[in-house]
Design an enzyme around this catalytic site. Structure first.
Site, PDB file in Angstrom:
ATOM      1  N   CYS A 137      -1.754   4.783  10.607  1.00 37.82           N
ATOM      2  CA  CYS A 137      -1.521   6.039  11.328  1.00 37.82           C
ATOM      3  C   CYS A 137      -2.804   6.408  12.063  1.00 37.82           C
ATOM      4  O   CYS A 137      -3.228   7.561  12.089  1.00 37.82           O
ATOM      5  CB  CYS A 137      -1.056   7.157  10.390  1.00 37.82           C
ATOM      6  SG  CYS A 137      -2.154   7.489   8.996  1.00 37.82           S
ATOM      7  N   CYS A 166       0.882  -1.185   0.000  1.00 42.72           N
ATOM      8  CA  CYS A 166       0.000   0.000   0.000  1.00 42.72           C
ATOM      9  C   CYS A 166       0.911   1.224   0.000  1.00 42.72           C
ATOM     10  O   CYS A 166       0.870   2.055   0.900  1.00 42.72           O
ATOM     11  CB  CYS A 166      -0.918   0.009   1.212  1.00 42.72           C
ATOM     12  SG  CYS A 166      -1.807  -1.528   1.501  1.00 42.72           S
TER      13      CYS A 166
END
Length: 395
Positions: free
Chosen positions: A346, A224
């Site tokens: 995140c 990704c």
């Protein structure tokens, strides 16, 4: 600080694009600053910093302001910073004492931290007492952190090179490739950046590549990859030996990554567009290491992307969680037996992090995997972005 009508109008233009047109703050500010070449460095800093901070405190500003008029909103923000307003007719409706009294009457912690009510409730539900500390830390301005490109220079040499041009940095213990700017400034124009000696990458983000425990000569898939920041770090840790396959569903991001790899002197970089499940199947059991830095809510990086909290919804978080599990159910097939993978976000929400890993390990797709370590990084503890990393072994 003296206010100028034209720079305030620049802030107004940016806020309209962000809140009325739904555009991303970083792109809006970049475009706004380019719109007037007569603005000097102080003007540009004022517009960028004021826009970001008003976006950060948008809910609270709107609560305290007498109206949604942009002049009232700006004036309210300016008073919140402890500044005096000039005697302009645009600010005639603002009364500092009323704004102060209204602020002091607030009891709602979600309003005080300027987050949507639903998000405050979700954070408190998932993180308990940690949420209040974390959202307070995520409302602080982010420091600018550089990642030294060790393929081209060392941290000490880069530190000295920047210092010669008046850019002061300091070393961060425990982060071997990080330098932190003592003062915020635009480093993208510096010759050292153009020469590929560093990238701008938060300290917490730099932990992701190191957690993958790569070695020179390995075949590594960054599944990704986006614009390739972590792929470049992996290549540097591998001493530019082996292969880093950077995959993404967006071709334009891979094109950006390709340009960055060239600037960084990375020759082991291979971009690969994910065109469907066939792309994943063709790479079955070919990787020594696999990085799944999956799409997420981005709650851990609110300090640098404060507009994220206004774009999120309960539905969007649920949708991204479905995507995360879909990736976990499919992409690990690319890893060799005996190989290791890192699942990273995140985000600070357990429902996007450890709960996703537990669900994967309990599934048929995860039955051959073992959890080696987990890292939960909180902004209120380390001063940088919130992140999560899980390292797993394919038995």
């Amino acid at each position: 600080m003296k206010l100028h009508n034209n720079t305030i109008r620049g802030v107004h233009t940016a806020l309209q694009a962000i809140f009325e047109e739904g555009q991303y703050a970083d792109k809006v500010i970049e475009r706004t600053l380019k719109s007037n070449p007569k603005w000097g460095s102080k003007d540009r800093s004022f517009i960028a910093e004021t826009t970001y901070e008003m976006v950060r405190w948008w809910r609270l500003i709107n609560f305290l302001s007498p109206s949604t008029n942009l002049w009232d909103l700006f004036g309210t923000y300016w008073l919140m910073q402890g500044n005096d307003l000039p005697d302009w007719e645009e600010f005639e409706r603002l009364h500092p004492e009323k704004i102060k009294a209204k602020y002091e009457s607030i009891k709602d912690p979600g309003l005080l931290e300027s987050v949507p009510e639903w998000l405050h409730n979700l954070g408190a539900k998932e993180l308990g007492a940690i949420w209040e500390k974390e959202i307070h830390a995520l409302n602080e301005e982010a420091e600018v952190v550089l990642r030294v490109n060790t393929l081209k220079t060392s941290r000490e040499r880069l530190k000295n090179q920047l210092a010669e041009d008046g850019i002061k940095t300091y070393i961060l213990k425990g982060y071997p490739d990080a330098l932190i700017l003592e003062e915020r400034q635009n480093v993208f124009r510096h010759p050292a950046f153009k020469a590929g000696l560093f990238e701008v990458q938060d300290a917490s983000s730099q932990l992701v590549a190191t957690t993958l425990a790569v070695e020179p000569g390995m075949r590594v898939i960054d599944a990704c990859a986006g614009a390739g920041g972590k792929s470049l770090h992996l290549a540097a840790l591998m001493e530019n030996k082996g292969k880093v396959i950077s995959m993404d569903v967006e071709e334009w991001k891979l094109q950006q990554a390709k340009l960055r790899a060239r600037r960084n002197g990375v020759s082991i970089f291979e971009p690969k567009l994910i065109e469907g499940s066939k792309t994943i199947k063709r790479l079955k059991e070919t990787a020594d290491r696999l990085l799944l830095d999956v799409p997420c809510s981005g709650l851990g990086v609110l300090r640098r992307n404060p507009d994220t909290k206004w774009k999120l919804s309960p539905e969007s978080i649920e949708k991204v969680q479905q995507t995360q599990q879909e990736i976990l159910q499919s992409y690990p097939s690319m890893l060799k037996k005996g190989g290791q993978m890192v699942y990273a976000t995140c985000s600070i929400l357990p429902s996007e992090n450890e709960e996703q890993v537990k669900k994967f390990l309990a599934s048929e797709a995860g039955k051959d995997f073992e959890l080696l370590e987990e890292k939960k990084v909180f902004a209120h503890e380390n001063g940088f972005d919130g992140f999560y990393m899980a390292r797993l072994l394919k038995k």
